[in-house]
Design a protein around this motif. Sequence first.
Motif, PDB file in Angstrom:
ATOM      1  N   LEU A 210     -10.820  -8.487 -14.967  1.00 62.18           N
ATOM      2  CA  LEU A 210     -10.094  -7.431 -14.801  1.00 62.18           C
ATOM      3  C   LEU A 210     -11.034  -6.518 -14.052  1.00 62.18           C
ATOM      4  O   LEU A 210     -12.099  -6.214 -14.638  1.00 62.18           O
ATOM      5  N   ALA A 211     -10.618  -5.682 -12.926  1.00 58.46           N
ATOM      6  CA  ALA A 211     -11.229  -4.797 -12.446  1.00 58.46           C
ATOM      7  C   ALA A 211     -10.351  -3.706 -11.588  1.00 58.46           C
ATOM      8  O   ALA A 211      -9.394  -4.278 -11.321  1.00 58.46           O
ATOM      9  N   ALA A 212     -10.921  -2.770 -11.105  1.00 57.68           N
ATOM     10  CA  ALA A 212     -10.243  -2.016 -10.277  1.00 57.68           C
ATOM     11  C   ALA A 212     -11.077  -1.636  -8.871  1.00 57.68           C
ATOM     12  O   ALA A 212     -12.432  -1.346  -9.235  1.00 57.68           O
ATOM     13  N   LEU A 213     -10.410  -1.560  -7.902  1.00 57.21           N
ATOM     14  CA  LEU A 213     -11.054  -1.316  -6.604  1.00 57.21           C
ATOM     15  C   LEU A 213     -10.542   0.203  -6.154  1.00 57.21           C
ATOM     16  O   LEU A 213      -9.508   0.465  -6.322  1.00 57.21           O
ATOM     17  N   ASN A 214     -11.130   1.024  -5.347  1.00 56.27           N
ATOM     18  CA  ASN A 214     -10.600   2.462  -4.724  1.00 56.27           C
ATOM     19  C   ASN A 214      -9.761   1.566  -3.842  1.00 56.27           C
ATOM     20  O   ASN A 214      -9.805   0.950  -2.936  1.00 56.27           O
ATOM     21  N   ALA A 215      -8.596   2.439  -3.757  1.00 58.41           N
ATOM     22  CA  ALA A 215      -7.334   1.787  -2.915  1.00 58.41           C
ATOM     23  C   ALA A 215      -7.648   2.330  -1.423  1.00 58.41           C
ATOM     24  O   ALA A 215      -7.127   1.493  -0.821  1.00 58.41           O
ATOM     25  N   GLY A 216      -8.421   3.115  -1.489  1.00 56.39           N
ATOM     26  CA  GLY A 216      -8.700   3.795   0.088  1.00 56.39           C
ATOM     27  C   GLY A 216      -9.756   2.854   0.462  1.00 56.39           C
ATOM     28  O   GLY A 216      -9.859   2.313   1.858  1.00 56.39           O
TER      29      GLY A 216
ATOM     30  N   ALA B 200       0.924  -1.299  -0.088  1.00 56.73           N
ATOM     31  CA  ALA B 200       0.002   0.150  -0.076  1.00 56.73           C
ATOM     32  C   ALA B 200       0.802   1.341  -0.032  1.00 56.73           C
ATOM     33  O   ALA B 200       2.271   1.218   0.364  1.00 56.73           O
ATOM     34  N   ALA B 201       0.451   2.415  -0.514  1.00 52.72           N
ATOM     35  CA  ALA B 201       1.018   3.660  -0.466  1.00 52.72           C
ATOM     36  C   ALA B 201       1.508   4.234   0.964  1.00 52.72           C
ATOM     37  O   ALA B 201       2.587   4.955   0.812  1.00 52.72           O
ATOM     38  N   ASP B 202       0.902   3.820   1.864  1.00 49.77           N
ATOM     39  CA  ASP B 202       1.224   4.163   3.359  1.00 49.77           C
ATOM     40  C   ASP B 202       2.459   3.729   3.792  1.00 49.77           C
ATOM     41  O   ASP B 202       2.899   4.078   4.718  1.00 49.77           O
ATOM     42  N   GLY B 203       2.995   2.692   3.213  1.00 48.93           N
ATOM     43  CA  GLY B 203       4.154   2.010   3.499  1.00 48.93           C
ATOM     44  C   GLY B 203       3.844   1.088   4.762  1.00 48.93           C
ATOM     45  O   GLY B 203       4.925   0.541   5.559  1.00 48.93           O
ATOM     46  N   LEU B 204       2.823   0.990   5.437  1.00 47.73           N
ATOM     47  CA  LEU B 204       2.339   0.171   6.696  1.00 47.73           C
ATOM     48  C   LEU B 204       1.713  -0.968   6.445  1.00 47.73           C
ATOM     49  O   LEU B 204       1.254  -1.521   7.479  1.00 47.73           O
ATOM     50  N   SER B 205       1.070  -1.192   5.222  1.00 48.06           N
ATOM     51  CA  SER B 205      -0.070  -2.114   4.980  1.00 48.06           C
ATOM     52  C   SER B 205       0.122  -2.614   3.593  1.00 48.06           C
ATOM     53  O   SER B 205       0.852  -2.072   2.670  1.00 48.06           O
ATOM     54  N   LEU B 206      -0.395  -3.725   3.326  1.00 48.28           N
ATOM     55  CA  LEU B 206      -0.700  -4.399   2.156  1.00 48.28           C
ATOM     56  C   LEU B 206      -2.140  -5.033   1.510  1.00 48.28           C
ATOM     57  O   LEU B 206      -2.735  -5.510   2.539  1.00 48.28           O
ATOM     58  N   TYR B 207      -2.140  -4.866   0.430  1.00 42.84           N
ATOM     59  CA  TYR B 207      -3.198  -5.656  -0.124  1.00 42.84           C
ATOM     60  C   TYR B 207      -3.047  -6.766  -0.580  1.00 42.84           C
ATOM     61  O   TYR B 207      -1.736  -7.490  -1.013  1.00 42.84           O
TER      62      TYR B 207
ATOM     63  N   LEU C 211      -1.085  -1.682  -7.463  1.00 43.29           N
ATOM     64  CA  LEU C 211      -1.655  -0.526  -7.123  1.00 43.29           C
ATOM     65  C   LEU C 211      -0.971   0.520  -8.050  1.00 43.29           C
ATOM     66  O   LEU C 211       0.090   0.803  -8.224  1.00 43.29           O
ATOM     67  N   VAL C 212      -1.952   1.334  -8.628  1.00 41.09           N
ATOM     68  CA  VAL C 212      -1.690   2.433  -9.320  1.00 41.09           C
ATOM     69  C   VAL C 212      -2.394   3.739  -8.921  1.00 41.09           C
ATOM     70  O   VAL C 212      -3.618   3.749  -9.162  1.00 41.09           O
ATOM     71  N   GLY C 213      -1.567   4.434  -8.397  1.00 42.28           N
ATOM     72  CA  GLY C 213      -2.237   5.745  -7.780  1.00 42.28           C
ATOM     73  C   GLY C 213      -3.354   5.519  -6.921  1.00 42.28           C
ATOM     74  O   GLY C 213      -3.140   4.906  -5.904  1.00 42.28           O
ATOM     75  N   THR C 214      -4.553   5.897  -7.057  1.00 39.15           N
ATOM     76  CA  THR C 214      -5.592   5.419  -5.909  1.00 39.15           C
ATOM     77  C   THR C 214      -6.709   4.246  -6.559  1.00 39.15           C
ATOM     78  O   THR C 214      -7.387   3.863  -5.921  1.00 39.15           O
ATOM     79  N   ARG C 215      -6.020   3.678  -7.299  1.00 35.62           N
ATOM     80  CA  ARG C 215      -6.664   2.213  -7.944  1.00 35.62           C
ATOM     81  C   ARG C 215      -5.936   0.924  -7.570  1.00 35.62           C
ATOM     82  O   ARG C 215      -4.758   1.054  -7.805  1.00 35.62           O
ATOM     83  N   LEU C 216      -6.600   0.089  -7.158  1.00 37.13           N
ATOM     84  CA  LEU C 216      -5.956  -1.346  -7.146  1.00 37.13           C
ATOM     85  C   LEU C 216      -6.428  -1.948  -8.275  1.00 37.13           C
ATOM     86  O   LEU C 216      -7.664  -2.444  -8.118  1.00 37.13           O
TER      87      LEU C 216
ATOM     88  N   ASP D 202     -14.098   0.520  -8.898  1.00 40.84           N
ATOM     89  CA  ASP D 202     -14.026   1.774  -9.686  1.00 40.84           C
ATOM     90  C   ASP D 202     -14.472   1.463 -10.900  1.00 40.84           C
ATOM     91  O   ASP D 202     -13.539   0.840 -11.660  1.00 40.84           O
ATOM     92  N   SER D 203     -15.587   1.832 -11.321  1.00 43.76           N
ATOM     93  CA  SER D 203     -16.122   1.673 -12.677  1.00 43.76           C
ATOM     94  C   SER D 203     -15.326   2.228 -13.912  1.00 43.76           C
ATOM     95  O   SER D 203     -15.640   1.901 -15.226  1.00 43.76           O
ATOM     96  N   SER D 204     -14.209   2.942 -13.761  1.00 46.84           N
ATOM     97  CA  SER D 204     -13.442   3.610 -14.766  1.00 46.84           C
ATOM     98  C   SER D 204     -12.772   2.698 -15.483  1.00 46.84           C
ATOM     99  O   SER D 204     -12.063   2.942 -16.533  1.00 46.84           O
ATOM    100  N   VAL D 205     -12.536   1.585 -14.749  1.00 38.93           N
ATOM    101  CA  VAL D 205     -11.616   0.533 -15.628  1.00 38.93           C
ATOM    102  C   VAL D 205     -12.554  -0.725 -15.846  1.00 38.93           C
ATOM    103  O   VAL D 205     -12.795  -1.455 -15.088  1.00 38.93           O
ATOM    104  N   ASN D 206     -13.009  -0.645 -17.030  1.00 37.07           N
ATOM    105  CA  ASN D 206     -13.942  -1.652 -17.691  1.00 37.07           C
ATOM    106  C   ASN D 206     -13.721  -1.801 -18.958  1.00 37.07           C
ATOM    107  O   ASN D 206     -14.164  -1.340 -19.986  1.00 37.07           O
ATOM    108  N   LEU D 207     -12.674  -2.931 -19.164  1.00 33.90           N
ATOM    109  CA  LEU D 207     -12.205  -3.130 -20.460  1.00 33.90           C
ATOM    110  C   LEU D 207     -13.121  -4.309 -21.374  1.00 33.90           C
ATOM    111  O   LEU D 207     -12.691  -4.740 -22.240  1.00 33.90           O
ATOM    112  N   ARG D 208     -14.159  -4.831 -20.747  1.00 30.63           N
ATOM    113  CA  ARG D 208     -14.932  -5.874 -21.348  1.00 30.63           C
ATOM    114  C   ARG D 208     -14.179  -7.104 -21.962  1.00 30.63           C
ATOM    115  O   ARG D 208     -14.220  -7.268 -22.934  1.00 30.63           O
TER     116      ARG D 208
END
Length: 349
Positions: free
Chosen positions: A106-112, A33-40, A84-89, A117-123
């Motif tokens: 293939l999908a994206a989740l809000n990293a927080g 994760a971006a916080d350096g303290l946790s992981l997905y 993890l890419v920016g605010t998306r997982l 996150d529907s912006s990644v929808n490549l069908r």
Amino acid sequence: AMPRLVAFDATTGRIDTTFRPVVNSTVKALAAAADGLSLYIGGSFTSVNGVAAPRVARVDAATGARVAGFAPAALNGQVNDMRLVGTRLIVGGAFQTVGGVTRRALAALNAGTGAADSSVNLRVDGPRTTTTGVTAPVKVEALDVSADGTRLIFVGNFSTVAGQARHQLAVARLSSTGATLSGWSTDRYRPNCSSSFPTYMRGVDISPDGTWFVAVTTGYMYTGQLCDAAARFEFGTETGGKQPTWVNYTGGDTLLSVAITGPAVYVGGHQRWLDNPYGRNSAGAGAVYRPGIGAINPVTGKALAWNPTKDRGVGTAELYATDRGLWIGSDTNTVAGEYHGKIAFFPLP
């Protein structure tokens, strides 16, 4: 007992007994994760520490406790890889729905928050069928994102992406507004390999400079096809009909993993040989012995002299290159003639 997910000191190898998450099934993917303290974490599990976590979770890197506020949308099938890419997982796997909404492979989740996150929808669609009729649900086997976060590549069991023909491998552009399919395409993974599995893609890695990648496969000795092989492709212009810069064949053995450091392309699997285009479950002319792990010259596509050897087993399923060296993970215990239980580390020159 510390099943399925464990932490250890990267210098000494000593197990960290304070990191104690309780995961009820396989973990296939990790991302810091971006916080350096946790992981997905991602995999086939459905609970972590006794609380529902359908295939994705976020845990404290010190204790394994769940991170408050991260409540991921439910995925109905296994996660195989994540970045993890920016605010998306970005997650890839065998799931067909996310939060009850169709979103295959293939999908994206809000990293927080973990929200879909529907912006990644490549069908991703079009499950492949072998010559004998064997098929399986659409899935992503592996994915990678360029260091600058602008390019996504993914491989697996599919034949269309965003309504366009893409056989087992596709490239997409990532931006702040989502993901769009690139015009980059190749037909080299359109033919079948073995009649027993519809996808033979097993791993993919983008070069540190982001200009090329290598994909590795299983298959079974089909002349002229990219079965049981590592193949380098250039990204270059975003057009169709791409051909590999080079191909390194094992001669009939599976490659499962790949990691590019720049000076070398490391490949792992249960292979016996590299440089073996003429081998048919045998060492053909020019073959070099590289059991379980090997390194390929990124320019020539020929095996480098590096040959630590390892017990082959099912194979070297994981390769992780860092600034300090190369980590390998597999189902066997002997590497370079020494005992290294399932995990080994090679300092890079």
